[in-house]
Write a protein that holds these residues in place. Structure first.
Motif, PDB file in Angstrom:
ATOM      1  N   ARG A  76       0.830  -1.131   0.018  1.00 46.72           N
ATOM      2  CA  ARG A  76      -0.176   0.074  -0.142  1.00 46.72           C
ATOM      3  C   ARG A  76       0.864   1.289   0.153  1.00 46.72           C
ATOM      4  O   ARG A  76       0.704   2.305  -0.505  1.00 46.72           O
ATOM      5  CB  ARG A  76      -0.803   0.031   1.184  1.00 46.72           C
ATOM      6  N   CYS A 146      -8.643  -3.976  -7.999  1.00 51.27           N
ATOM      7  CA  CYS A 146      -8.319  -2.888  -7.069  1.00 51.27           C
ATOM      8  C   CYS A 146      -8.377  -3.334  -5.432  1.00 51.27           C
ATOM      9  O   CYS A 146      -9.018  -4.095  -5.008  1.00 51.27           O
ATOM     10  CB  CYS A 146      -9.374  -1.590  -6.854  1.00 51.27           C
ATOM     11  N   GLU A 148      -8.671  -1.829  -2.991  1.00 51.67           N
ATOM     12  CA  GLU A 148      -9.801  -1.372  -2.015  1.00 51.67           C
ATOM     13  C   GLU A 148     -11.194  -1.575  -2.239  1.00 51.67           C
ATOM     14  O   GLU A 148     -11.763  -2.124  -1.470  1.00 51.67           O
ATOM     15  CB  GLU A 148      -9.411   0.485  -2.150  1.00 51.67           C
ATOM     16  N   CYS A 149     -11.678  -1.390  -3.587  1.00 51.32           N
ATOM     17  CA  CYS A 149     -12.809  -1.576  -4.136  1.00 51.32           C
ATOM     18  C   CYS A 149     -13.310  -3.040  -4.633  1.00 51.32           C
ATOM     19  O   CYS A 149     -14.354  -3.327  -4.993  1.00 51.32           O
ATOM     20  CB  CYS A 149     -13.462  -0.329  -4.923  1.00 51.32           C
ATOM     21  N   CYS A 175     -12.292   6.115  -6.279  1.00 50.67           N
ATOM     22  CA  CYS A 175     -11.705   5.283  -5.664  1.00 50.67           C
ATOM     23  C   CYS A 175     -10.175   5.634  -5.816  1.00 50.67           C
ATOM     24  O   CYS A 175      -9.296   5.778  -4.847  1.00 50.67           O
ATOM     25  CB  CYS A 175     -11.959   3.613  -6.069  1.00 50.67           C
ATOM     26  N   GLY A 177      -7.671   3.337  -5.807  1.00 48.29           N
ATOM     27  CA  GLY A 177      -6.903   2.604  -5.247  1.00 48.29           C
ATOM     28  C   GLY A 177      -5.869   1.684  -5.942  1.00 48.29           C
ATOM     29  O   GLY A 177      -6.025   2.029  -7.158  1.00 48.29           O
TER      30      GLY A 177
END
Ligand code: CNA
Length: 280
Positions: A76, A146, A148-149, A175, A177
């Motif tokens: 990340r 992704c 994240e989503c 997003c 991400g």
């Protein structure tokens, strides 16, 4: 068990006895379990071999520790080391080994119940094995999304990003991400496909384990699900995972391409195998 302990199923704890079992039709539901060691002769380094393994060679990426390259929290903040590695491992750069072809040969002969692989290089598919025969326990580069989503990301854009060693971001405006191939990082859930199939080794009548240190759970527990009396053959540079502890375990220590050739020869399939491999 020591050399003198009587076997239950095999005539002896040798590859020849394993070949006899196959030729007699008493092993026709074979599970194969593999790891990075079956792809080293294709030119892809494994993780843990001293000096040649990826972990030994990640110093140039300035990681706090080698494993960080597959940690989601590290990714990340700093996805570049992973993308550097991904460029190296990405499918298309390497040719399957004769060990990959051997697994495909077992399938063509109707003897393969399932291949469980920890590898993410897709070389078993490139050797011709159909996707439904493979459990990619640690995912693969076949899909990306992704982090994240979870929104899927287009394959062609991923190929472009890998080629250019750039880091792709989610296409959803709200997003943005980071996108990552769906290979399993430390601490991430394994694909549902793994959990759907993990009881299968109990149905096998022969288990062949190749090129893995059997050090990553839950994969490392798969050989234990084989029933007592079902021969488990380990073809690997080193003894791992307690294989050898049962009466019908067979250890073939050394290079897996050599071991596979010996097994194929004992089955009378060597020429066919070499021909099949030559076509990959
Ligand atoms: P590992 O822990 O690096 O172990 C490899 C094992 O294979 C060791 O026991 C070696 O002694 C043995 N070995 C190496 N070369 C040979 C050879 N030519 N013949 C016989 N044995 C050999 O790798 P594992 O797969 O057990 O660890 C699990 C990780 C490694 C998985 O999460 C994989 O995704 C990951 N990995 C995959 C690849 C790939 O897809 N090719 C490459 C590197 C790492």
């Amino acid at each position: 068990v020591d050399e003198n302990t009587p076997t239950q199923t095999l005539e002896s704890r040798t590859l020849e006895a394993v070949a006899k079992l196959i030729k007699d039709g008493r092993a026709s539901q074979i599970v194969v379990m593999t790891g990075a060691g079956i792809s080293t002769s294709a030119g892809i380094p494994d993780f843990r071999s001293p000096d040649t393994g990826l972990y030994a060679n990640l110093a140039r990426l300035n990681l706090p520790q080698a494993e960080a390259v597959f940690e989601i929290s590290y990714f990340r903040n700093n996805p570049l080391p992973f993308y550097t590695l991904a460029q190296e491992l990405y499918p298309g750069n390497y040719r399957p080994t004769i060990t990959h072809s051997f697994i495909n040969l077992l399938h063509n002969k109707g003897l393969l119940l399932k291949l469980f692989t920890q590898n993410i290089d897709c070389l078993e598919r490139e050797a011709g094995l159909p996707g439904e025969m493979i459990v990619e326990a640690h995912g693969s580069f076949a899909r990306q999304s992704c982090i994240e989503c979870k929104c899927p990301y287009p394959h062609d854009l991923m190929q472009k990003a890998i080629r250019e060693k750039s880091v792709p971001h989610c296409l959803q405006d709200s997003c943005n991400g980071l996108v990552k191939p769906e290979i399993v990082f430390f601490g991430e859930q394994l694909p549902t496909q793994f959990f759907m199939n993990k009881a299968l080794p109990a149905e096998a009548d022969l288990c062949i384990i190749m090129g893995t240190s059997l050090s990553v759970q839950p994969f490392a527990s798969l050989p234990q699900f084989c029933s007592e009396g079902v021969p488990r053959v380990l073809i690997n540079q080193e003894q791992v995972g307690g294989i050898g502890s049962r009466t019908d375990d067979v250890l073939v220590l050394g290079d897996c391409d050599d071991g596979v050739r010996k097994l194929a020869e004992a089955c009378g399939w060597l020429e066919e195998l070499e021909e099949m491999w030559a076509k990959t």
